[in-house]
Design a protein around this motif. Structure first.
Motif, PDB file in Angstrom:
ATOM      1  N   ASN A 166      -2.555  -3.610  -9.460  1.00  0.00           N
ATOM      2  CA  ASN A 166      -1.289  -3.767  -8.740  1.00  0.00           C
ATOM      3  C   ASN A 166      -0.684  -2.425  -8.347  1.00  0.00           C
ATOM      4  OD1 ASN A 166      -0.601  -6.552 -10.864  1.00  0.00           O
ATOM      5  ND2 ASN A 166      -1.139  -6.653  -8.718  1.00  0.00           N
ATOM      6  N   GLU A 167      -0.870  -1.417  -9.196  1.00  0.00           N
ATOM      7  CA  GLU A 167      -0.398  -0.067  -8.855  1.00  0.00           C
ATOM      8  C   GLU A 167      -0.990   0.385  -7.531  1.00  0.00           C
ATOM      9  OE1 GLU A 167      -1.351   2.659 -11.933  1.00  0.00           O
ATOM     10  OE2 GLU A 167       0.042   1.799 -13.394  1.00  0.00           O
ATOM     11  N   GLN A 168      -2.300   0.238  -7.392  1.00  0.00           N
ATOM     12  CA  GLN A 168      -2.975   0.686  -6.176  1.00  0.00           C
ATOM     13  C   GLN A 168      -2.520  -0.115  -4.958  1.00  0.00           C
ATOM     14  OE1 GLN A 168      -4.655   3.527  -6.210  1.00  0.00           O
ATOM     15  NE2 GLN A 168      -4.049   3.508  -8.384  1.00  0.00           N
ATOM     16  N   ALA A 169      -2.249  -1.411  -5.163  1.00  0.00           N
ATOM     17  CA  ALA A 169      -1.771  -2.245  -4.061  1.00  0.00           C
ATOM     18  C   ALA A 169      -0.385  -1.799  -3.599  1.00  0.00           C
ATOM     19  CB  ALA A 169      -1.741  -3.711  -4.488  1.00  0.00           C
ATOM     20  N   LEU A 170       0.488  -1.464  -4.547  1.00  0.00           N
ATOM     21  CA  LEU A 170       1.835  -0.999  -4.204  1.00  0.00           C
ATOM     22  C   LEU A 170       1.777   0.329  -3.464  1.00  0.00           C
ATOM     23  CD1 LEU A 170       3.930  -1.832  -7.397  1.00  0.00           C
ATOM     24  CD2 LEU A 170       4.107  -2.898  -5.152  1.00  0.00           C
ATOM     25  N   ILE A 171       0.929   1.227  -3.928  1.00  0.00           N
ATOM     26  CA  ILE A 171       0.800   2.534  -3.284  1.00  0.00           C
ATOM     27  C   ILE A 171       0.245   2.383  -1.874  1.00  0.00           C
ATOM     28  CG2 ILE A 171      -0.456   4.728  -3.367  1.00  0.00           C
ATOM     29  CD1 ILE A 171      -0.195   4.565  -6.447  1.00  0.00           C
ATOM     30  N   LYS A 172      -0.760   1.532  -1.723  1.00  0.00           N
ATOM     31  CA  LYS A 172      -1.344   1.306  -0.398  1.00  0.00           C
ATOM     32  C   LYS A 172      -0.309   0.727   0.571  1.00  0.00           C
ATOM     33  CE  LYS A 172      -5.145  -1.003   2.005  1.00  0.00           C
ATOM     34  NZ  LYS A 172      -6.325  -1.904   1.883  1.00  0.00           N
ATOM     35  N   ARG A 173       0.500  -0.218   0.080  1.00  0.00           N
ATOM     36  CA  ARG A 173       1.528  -0.813   0.927  1.00  0.00           C
ATOM     37  C   ARG A 173       2.554   0.232   1.353  1.00  0.00           C
ATOM     38  NH1 ARG A 173       4.777  -5.098  -2.151  1.00  0.00           N
ATOM     39  NH2 ARG A 173       2.651  -5.816  -2.528  1.00  0.00           N
ATOM     40  N   ALA A 174       2.905   1.122   0.430  1.00  0.00           N
ATOM     41  CA  ALA A 174       3.876   2.178   0.750  1.00  0.00           C
ATOM     42  C   ALA A 174       3.307   3.156   1.775  1.00  0.00           C
ATOM     43  CB  ALA A 174       4.279   2.914  -0.510  1.00  0.00           C
ATOM     44  N   GLU A 175       2.019   3.380   1.722  1.00  0.00           N
ATOM     45  CA  GLU A 175       1.388   4.271   2.693  1.00  0.00           C
ATOM     46  C   GLU A 175       1.331   3.624   4.074  1.00  0.00           C
ATOM     47  OE1 GLU A 175      -2.360   5.038   0.851  1.00  0.00           O
ATOM     48  OE2 GLU A 175      -1.605   6.733  -0.337  1.00  0.00           O
ATOM     49  N   GLU A 176       1.116   2.320   4.110  1.00  0.00           N
ATOM     50  CA  GLU A 176       1.047   1.607   5.383  1.00  0.00           C
ATOM     51  C   GLU A 176       2.431   1.414   5.999  1.00  0.00           C
ATOM     52  OE1 GLU A 176      -0.946  -1.992   4.391  1.00  0.00           O
ATOM     53  OE2 GLU A 176      -2.957  -1.088   4.411  1.00  0.00           O
ATOM     54  N   TYR A 177       3.424   1.188   5.141  1.00  0.00           N
ATOM     55  CA  TYR A 177       4.788   0.942   5.617  1.00  0.00           C
ATOM     56  C   TYR A 177       5.758   1.854   4.857  1.00  0.00           C
ATOM     57  CZ  TYR A 177       2.401  -3.298   7.145  1.00  0.00           C
ATOM     58  OH  TYR A 177       1.508  -4.181   7.694  1.00  0.00           O
ATOM     59  N   PRO A 178       5.758   3.147   5.180  1.00  0.00           N
ATOM     60  CA  PRO A 178       6.660   4.080   4.463  1.00  0.00           C
ATOM     61  C   PRO A 178       8.111   3.709   4.695  1.00  0.00           C
ATOM     62  CG  PRO A 178       5.706   5.122   6.412  1.00  0.00           C
ATOM     63  CD  PRO A 178       4.984   3.815   6.247  1.00  0.00           C
ATOM     64  N   LYS A 179       8.887   3.705   3.626  1.00  0.00           N
ATOM     65  CA  LYS A 179      10.284   3.318   3.747  1.00  0.00           C
ATOM     66  C   LYS A 179      11.168   4.318   3.009  1.00  0.00           C
ATOM     67  CE  LYS A 179      10.452   0.196  -0.241  1.00  0.00           C
ATOM     68  NZ  LYS A 179      10.769  -1.179  -0.689  1.00  0.00           N
ATOM     69  N   PRO A 180      12.465   4.303   3.296  1.00  0.00           N
ATOM     70  CA  PRO A 180      13.386   5.203   2.598  1.00  0.00           C
ATOM     71  C   PRO A 180      13.361   4.981   1.093  1.00  0.00           C
ATOM     72  CG  PRO A 180      14.421   4.305   4.562  1.00  0.00           C
ATOM     73  CD  PRO A 180      13.136   3.550   4.375  1.00  0.00           C
ATOM     74  N   LEU A 181      13.535   6.070   0.343  1.00  0.00           N
ATOM     75  CA  LEU A 181      13.454   6.031  -1.106  1.00  0.00           C
ATOM     76  C   LEU A 181      14.614   6.796  -1.724  1.00  0.00           C
ATOM     77  CD1 LEU A 181       9.674   6.994  -1.318  1.00  0.00           C
ATOM     78  CD2 LEU A 181      10.597   4.702  -1.773  1.00  0.00           C
ATOM     79  N   TYR A 182      14.951   6.423  -2.963  1.00  0.00           N
ATOM     80  CA  TYR A 182      15.935   7.192  -3.717  1.00  0.00           C
ATOM     81  C   TYR A 182      15.192   8.140  -4.658  1.00  0.00           C
ATOM     82  CZ  TYR A 182      19.314   8.660  -7.133  1.00  0.00           C
ATOM     83  OH  TYR A 182      20.083   9.448  -7.945  1.00  0.00           O
ATOM     84  N   PHE A 183      15.669   9.395  -4.729  1.00  0.00           N
ATOM     85  CA  PHE A 183      15.060  10.400  -5.597  1.00  0.00           C
ATOM     86  C   PHE A 183      16.115  11.012  -6.521  1.00  0.00           C
ATOM     87  CE2 PHE A 183      13.021  10.617  -1.397  1.00  0.00           C
ATOM     88  CZ  PHE A 183      11.691  10.360  -1.720  1.00  0.00           C
ATOM     89  N   ARG A 184      15.735  11.265  -7.767  1.00  0.00           N
ATOM     90  CA  ARG A 184      16.551  12.152  -8.581  1.00  0.00           C
ATOM     91  C   ARG A 184      16.585  13.514  -7.908  1.00  0.00           C
ATOM     92  NH1 ARG A 184      13.789  13.549 -12.713  1.00  0.00           N
ATOM     93  NH2 ARG A 184      11.988  12.202 -12.334  1.00  0.00           N
TER      94      ARG A 184
END
Length: 281
Positions: free
Chosen positions: A182-200
């Motif tokens: 599931n980790e790899q699936a989430l990362i792949k999805r984020a690469e295909e559809y980059p979206k805004p993120l919150y960062f410390r």
């Protein structure tokens, strides 16, 4: 809250906070339980509808004011702009948060980006501190028996210990841990559809310096916003995992995404929670 299996079974009005990265199934689970007399409290909805509403509208108006026709209508109060955020449509929050980088590619400068990040942090803190009040409202006004807090993926990064203390006092905190697949699936999805993120803030400074050095980009304005989002997501993902686990180990419980995939109704969800509690007893 910490429980024995018996105490959890006897808990008449259950209140759960879901912890984990975006995409692990928190909203899916909360939406399913909504059909079984659970009040669905969406942290991101509360952020957008209550605490960032004015900032989101101001951002939209700033874009519109550059168009002469719309500028004249705005200045004469001839049109009214309303934020149409819903639990199922949280894009106004994402669009306000924005991405860092070249303004010609839709990016934000570092100063403005950090300003919005801080506004989001404050809004998320406030939204989570509203949980006890909404637990009461969900029962006294709306008549729901149980409560589920669909918290944002950045809840462990707010640098405000009182948030987790409040949630632990009023809810059972449940961490949904991703399996390697599931980790790899989430990362792949984020690469295909980059979206805004919150960062410390300290994490952002560290990663931005590394990215700029690797790509030989002396200015933030030269960064491709989507490329940076793709590059930084796996690093953010793996930086958050130990923070989630630390919360679960100290004040909550853990299930896996594989276990959650087997949940198809309220009964199987409650059985899974009892398993999680027994494991950590």
């Amino acid at each position: 809250m910490k429980f024995t299996v018996k105490r959890f079974k006897d808990w008449k009005n259950k209140a759960i906070t879901l912890l984990g990265m975006s995409g692990v199934g928190k909203t899916y689970l909360a939406s399913m339980l909504y059909k079984h007399n659970w009040f669905h409290y969406s942290g991101d909805y509360r952020i957008g509808a209550r605490y960032l509403d004015e900032s989101i509208l101001d951002n939209i108006k700033q874009q519109m004011i550059h168009i002469p026709f719309l500028r004249d209508l705005l200045r004469s109060d001839s049109i009214h702009i309303r934020n149409n955020i819903t639990v199922d449509n949280l894009s106004p929050v994402s669009s306000f948060l924005g991405k860092l980088g070249n303004p010609e590619l839709g990016g934000l400068g570092l100063k403005e980006f950090k300003r919005r990040q801080e506004l989001h942090r404050q809004a998320e803190i406030a939204a989570m501190k509203d949980v006890p009040e909404f637990i009461h409202k969900s029962r006294s006004i709306y008549g729901y028996q149980h409560f589920i807090n669909d918290a944002g993926g950045s809840i462990s990064e707010l640098n405000d210990a009182s948030v987790l203390t409040t949630l632990a006092q009023h809810t059972l905190i449940l961490y949904i841990k991703t399996t390697e697949k599931n980790e790899q699936a989430l990362i792949k999805r984020a690469e295909e559809y980059p979206k805004p993120l919150y960062f410390r803030d300290d994490f952002l400074d560290e990663q931005l310096a590394q990215y700029s050095q690797e790509k030989e980009l002396p200015y933030v304005a030269l960064i491709d916003p989507d490329e940076f989002a793709r590059w930084v997501f796996p690093r953010l993902f793996y930086a958050r995992l130990p923070r989630y686990q630390a919360v679960a180990d100290s004040i909550g419980y853990t299930i896996t995404t594989n276990e959650l995939a087997e949940v198809n109704d309220e009964r199987s969800f409650l059985q899974l929670l009892e398993t999680a509690i027994a494991r950590q007893a």
